[in-house]
Write a protein that holds these residues in place. Structure first.
Motif, PDB file in Angstrom:
ATOM      1  N   GLN A 120     -22.271 -66.714 119.390  1.00 58.97           N
ATOM      2  CA  GLN A 120     -23.564 -66.194 119.826  1.00 58.97           C
ATOM      3  C   GLN A 120     -24.668 -67.095 119.286  1.00 58.97           C
TER       4      GLN A 120
ATOM      5  N   TYR B 299     -18.876 -64.537 114.396  1.00 66.18           N
ATOM      6  CA  TYR B 299     -20.302 -64.213 114.408  1.00 66.18           C
ATOM      7  C   TYR B 299     -21.149 -65.485 114.459  1.00 66.18           C
TER       8      TYR B 299
ATOM      9  N   GLU C 100     -28.199 -54.957 115.868  1.00 71.86           N
ATOM     10  CA  GLU C 100     -27.754 -55.317 117.216  1.00 71.86           C
ATOM     11  C   GLU C 100     -28.919 -55.274 118.205  1.00 71.86           C
TER      12      GLU C 100
ATOM     13  N   LYS D 144     -27.928 -65.006 115.294  1.00 73.66           N
ATOM     14  CA  LYS D 144     -27.649 -64.086 116.399  1.00 73.66           C
ATOM     15  C   LYS D 144     -28.450 -64.414 117.658  1.00 73.66           C
ATOM     16  N   HIS D 145     -29.749 -64.689 117.491  1.00 74.03           N
ATOM     17  CA  HIS D 145     -30.623 -64.813 118.662  1.00 74.03           C
ATOM     18  C   HIS D 145     -31.089 -66.238 118.959  1.00 74.03           C
TER      19      HIS D 145
END
Length: 284
Positions: free
Chosen positions: A219, A215, A114, A159-160
Motif C-alpha cells: 500500500q 503493510y 484505516e 499507508k497513504h
C-alpha cells in the motif's frame, strides 16, 4: 516546569520499547511519579488502539446489518458529538466468542487507522488536545512509546503515500499541542538500519514480520515504488528514516538522539540516566 511527558521514538527494531521501559525505571528511581504506555496498549490516553469510528449513518448500517448483535453494539457504542466510537479491541477481550470474528472484521474496517488521513488527523489531534489539557496541572509524568512521530508518519507516508509536507504538518501540530507539557523527546538511533531491522525480524514471531512487510509494501509509498519483500521493506524504512530526520530537525521541543547500536542494556541505561538526570535538574 518539570516535564510532564517523555516521548520515545525511532525506527522498528531500534529498541523503543526497551528505552521506554528503562526511562520509566529511571524516573521511578528518581522518585518521579510516572505512567508508562507501550505500543499496543488499548488504554493509551493520547492515541487510539483498537478503536473504530462511525458516523451516525455508518453506525446505523452496522446495527442493521448485524441485527443479532444490535443490542450489544448499541450498549458498547460511545457517543462523541454526532459520531460514535467503539473500543472493539477491549470489547473482544472482554466478550470473547460472544463478539465473533465476522463482527470484528466489519468493525475493523472503521478502525481509526484505516480512515482517510484527514479524518485520522482530526480524531488523533483532538485526542492529544484532551490529554494535554487533562494532565497539564497534574503531578504525573507520562512516558509514551512511539505514538508521536511513528503513527502519523506510518499513516501518512506508509499507508497513504501523502505529500511530505502534509505528514510533517501533522506531526508539527502534535508538537504544538504538547508543548505546554514541556516534553522531552528521545529518538532512539541505530548506526546500521539494515542490521537492526533484520535482527528484529529474526527475533520476533514470523507473523509479525510477514504482517509488517505486507503493510510496508502492499500500500501507499511502498506499493507506488513497487518495493517487494524484506529488501523492499528496508528501502521504505530508509525513506521513512529520512523523513523522520527532517521532522526531528524541525522540532522546537527538547529533543535528544540516543545511540542504542550496542544493545548493551546496562550501559544504555546509564546513558539514559545521565540524560534524564540532567534534564530534570534543568526543568525543576
Amino acid at each position: 516546569m518539570r516535564s510532564k511527558l517523555v516521548l520515545i521514538e525511532g525506527l522498528p527494531g531500534c529498541g523503543k520499547t526497551t528505552t521506554a521501559q528503562l526511562v520509566y525505571e529511571i524516573l521511578t528511581e528518581m522518585n518521579i511519579t510516572s505512567q508508562l504506555f507501550l505500543e499496543g496498549n488499548p488504554e493509551y490516553p493520547a492515541d487510539y488502539d483498537g478503536v473504530a469510528f462511525f458516523k451516525k449513518n455508518e453506525c446505523d448500517e452496522l446495527l442493521n446489518t448485524h441485527e443479532k448483535f444490535k443490542d450489544l453494539l448499541s450498549n458498547l457504542m460511545i457517543k462523541q458529538g454526532n459520531d460514535y466510537i467503539l473500543e472493539y479491541r477491549k470489547v473482544k477481550i472482554e466478550y470473547g466468542p460472544n463478539f465473533p470474528d465476522e463482527l470484528l472484521h466489519a468493525v475493523f474496517k472503521h478502525d481509526i487507522y484505516e480512515l482517510s488521513l484527514d479524518q485520522n488527523r482530526k480524531l488523533i489531534t483532538e485526542r492529544w488536545m484532551k490529554f494535554a489539557d487533562r494532565v497539564l496541572n497534574g503531578a504525573d509524568t507520562f512516558v509514551f512509546d512511539c505514538c508521536f512521530i511513528q503513527n502519523p508518519v506510518t499513516m501518512g507516508m506508509i499507508k497513504h503515500d501523502a505529500k511530505k509536507e502534509d505528514v510533517i504538518s501533522y506531526v508539527i501540530e502534535l508538537e504544538t499541542i504538547v508543548a505546554p507539557l514541556n516534553p522531552l523527546l528521545l529518538y532512539v538511533d541505530q548506526n546500521d538500519l539494515d542490521h537492526s531491522f533484520r535482527k528484529a525480524v529474526k527475533e520476533r514471531p514470523q507473523e509479525w514480520s510477514e504482517g509488517f512487510i505486507e503493510y510496508y509494501t502492499n500500500q501507499g509509498y511502498g506499493k507506488k515504488q513497487n518495493y517487494k519483500g524484506l529488501e523492499g521493506t528496508l528501502q521504505v524504512l530508509k525513506a521513512r528514516r529520512e523523513l523522520e530526520e527532517k521532522i526531528f530537525n524541525g522540532f522546537n521541543i527538547t529533543k535528544i538522539k540516543v545511540d542504542n547500536s550496542s544493545y548493551n542494556k546496562n550501559d544504555y541505561k546509564q546513558v539514559l540516566k545521565g540524560i534524564l538526570s540532567n534534564y530534570y535538574k534543568q526543568t525543576n
